[in-house]
Design a protein around this motif. Structure first.
Motif, mmCIF file in Angstrom:
data_model
loop_
_atom_site.group_PDB
_atom_site.id
_atom_site.type_symbol
_atom_site.label_atom_id
_atom_site.label_comp_id
_atom_site.label_asym_id
_atom_site.label_seq_id
_atom_site.Cartn_x
_atom_site.Cartn_y
_atom_site.Cartn_z
ATOM 1 N N GLU A 166 0.974 -1.076 -0.069
ATOM 2 C CA GLU A 166 0.133 0.149 -0.045
ATOM 3 C C GLU A 166 0.905 1.342 -0.024
ATOM 4 O OE1 GLU A 166 -3.201 -0.126 -0.147
ATOM 5 O OE2 GLU A 166 -3.342 -2.274 -0.341
ATOM 6 N N PRO A 167 0.368 2.253 0.006
ATOM 7 C CA PRO A 167 1.052 3.620 -0.300
ATOM 8 C C PRO A 167 2.163 3.695 0.991
ATOM 9 C CG PRO A 167 -1.181 4.191 -0.546
ATOM 10 C CD PRO A 167 -1.114 2.923 -0.297
ATOM 11 N N ALA A 168 3.421 3.901 0.745
ATOM 12 C CA ALA A 168 4.428 3.765 1.983
ATOM 13 C C ALA A 168 4.162 4.903 2.757
ATOM 14 C CB ALA A 168 5.842 3.995 1.060
ATOM 15 N N PRO A 169 4.629 4.460 4.280
ATOM 16 C CA PRO A 169 4.726 5.423 5.391
ATOM 17 C C PRO A 169 6.036 6.229 5.302
ATOM 18 C CG PRO A 169 5.101 3.282 6.274
ATOM 19 C CD PRO A 169 4.733 3.105 4.760
ATOM 20 N N ASP A 170 6.030 7.434 5.941
ATOM 21 C CA ASP A 170 7.261 8.030 5.833
ATOM 22 C C ASP A 170 8.440 7.225 6.616
ATOM 23 O OD1 ASP A 170 5.911 10.462 5.007
ATOM 24 O OD2 ASP A 170 5.624 11.340 6.995
ATOM 25 N N ALA B 278 7.641 -3.811 -7.459
ATOM 26 C CA ALA B 278 6.171 -4.604 -7.185
ATOM 27 C C ALA B 278 6.283 -5.209 -5.707
ATOM 28 C CB ALA B 278 5.887 -5.700 -7.982
ATOM 29 N N LEU B 279 7.428 -5.331 -5.041
ATOM 30 C CA LEU B 279 7.437 -5.859 -3.628
ATOM 31 C C LEU B 279 7.072 -4.986 -2.693
ATOM 32 C CD1 LEU B 279 10.466 -8.439 -4.233
ATOM 33 C CD2 LEU B 279 7.993 -9.184 -4.326
ATOM 34 N N GLY B 280 7.000 -3.771 -3.064
ATOM 35 C CA GLY B 280 6.476 -2.661 -2.037
ATOM 36 C C GLY B 280 7.560 -2.027 -1.389
ATOM 37 N N GLY C 266 -0.937 -7.127 5.079
ATOM 38 C CA GLY C 266 -1.989 -8.105 4.595
ATOM 39 C C GLY C 266 -1.583 -8.564 3.083
ATOM 40 N N THR C 267 -0.913 -8.027 2.511
ATOM 41 C CA THR C 267 -0.071 -8.241 1.166
ATOM 42 C C THR C 267 0.025 -9.995 1.045
ATOM 43 O OG1 THR C 267 0.713 -6.306 0.617
ATOM 44 C CG2 THR C 267 1.567 -8.290 -0.729
ATOM 45 N N ASP C 268 -0.441 -10.501 0.081
ATOM 46 C CA ASP C 268 -0.151 -11.939 -0.375
ATOM 47 C C ASP C 268 1.262 -12.241 -0.854
ATOM 48 O OD1 ASP C 268 0.024 -14.703 -1.311
ATOM 49 O OD2 ASP C 268 -1.964 -14.563 -1.892
ATOM 50 N N TRP C 269 2.339 -12.343 0.050
ATOM 51 C CA TRP C 269 3.563 -12.276 -0.407
ATOM 52 C C TRP C 269 3.859 -13.436 -1.257
ATOM 53 C CZ3 TRP C 269 5.764 -7.761 -0.036
ATOM 54 C CH2 TRP C 269 5.208 -6.897 0.987
#
Length: 240
Positions: free
Chosen positions: A93-97, A107-109, A121-124
């Motif tokens: 999801e949008p990255a925190p500071d 794609a791995l965030g 909760g991402t399906d890793w």
């Protein structure tokens, strides 16, 4: 679970750069591995630096052995390795500071280091299968895997221009003087089977099936036997 080491001392950069497959980036998060002198995988980890320290994020089950092996190489170097006490959280999801992008694949965030661990909760498993990303303790086998067969060049985990590191001669030879005959691939799977199930092709050993998600999986295969239908226990397998 993850363990985050803190490496301090005047020689910290020179020390680590001479051992692992990728230099610590000046900014952001990097990905690297420690290999045996025979070029076999021992541990993979994320690394970054702050003012007076390098931080190393490694799977908890590999942490004690990684610390032991790094300490073997300290000799008279001005280096100290301690547990930082940091925890790791991650998500897509949008990255925190303060979060840093996963260097293996956008794609791995992101990964964030602080006082809490967890994820969004991402399906890793699904993400790793989609992007063919190996995991320590599953596809990556200590003392057995070769990082080029596991896709470390594509995942930005090895730098062929950085100079010497432990196992570098074997990695360079695999890169420049040989053609890889085995490697990690995405496959389609007709049904889930246990991780580690052998794969056969026309009754001959072809490889091993690992993580599976949504009818696809990661398999370590002989390329010459992965050109047609394959079997893994009761599942039909094919190169994706």
């Amino acid at each position: 679970m993850r363990t985050v080491f803190k490496i301090t001392g005047a020689d910290r950069l020179k020390f680590l750069h001479g051992l692992v497959s990728n230099d610590v980036p000046e900014q952001g998060l990097g990905y690297a591995a420690l290999l045996s002198p025979q070029g076999k995988y021992l541990a993979d980890f994320f690394q970054w630096q702050e003012a007076d320290a390098i931080f190393v994020d490694v799977a908890a089950e590999l942490a004690a052995d990684l610390e032991r092996r790094l300490s073997m190489y300290k000799l008279r170097s001005d280096v100290a390795i301690t547990d930082s006490g940091l925890r790791m959280s991650r998500g897509t999801e949008p990255a925190p500071d303060g979060a840093m992008t996963d260097p293996r694949d956008p794609a791995l965030g992101w990964r964030l280091y602080g006082t809490q661990d967890g994820d969004d909760g991402t399906d890793w498993d699904q993400l790793r299968v989609t992007h063919v990303v190996p995991e320590s303790g599953i596809e990556l086998v200590v003392g057995d895997s070769y990082i080029l067969e596991m896709g470390f060049e594509r995942l930005h985990g090895v730098d062929f221009r950085k100079g010497c590191f432990v196992g570098q001669e074997i990695v360079a030879r695999m890169k420049h003087k040989t053609e890889l005959k085995k490697g990690l691939m995405q496959v389609t799977v007709s049904q889930d089977v246990p991780i580690g199930t052998p794969i056969t092709s026309d009754g001959k050993p072809a490889g091993t099936l690992f993580t599976q998600s949504g009818g696809k999986g990661l398999a370590y295969l002989r390329f010459d036997r992965a050109t047609g239908p394959m079997q893994a226990a009761g599942a039909e397998v094919a190169a994706a």
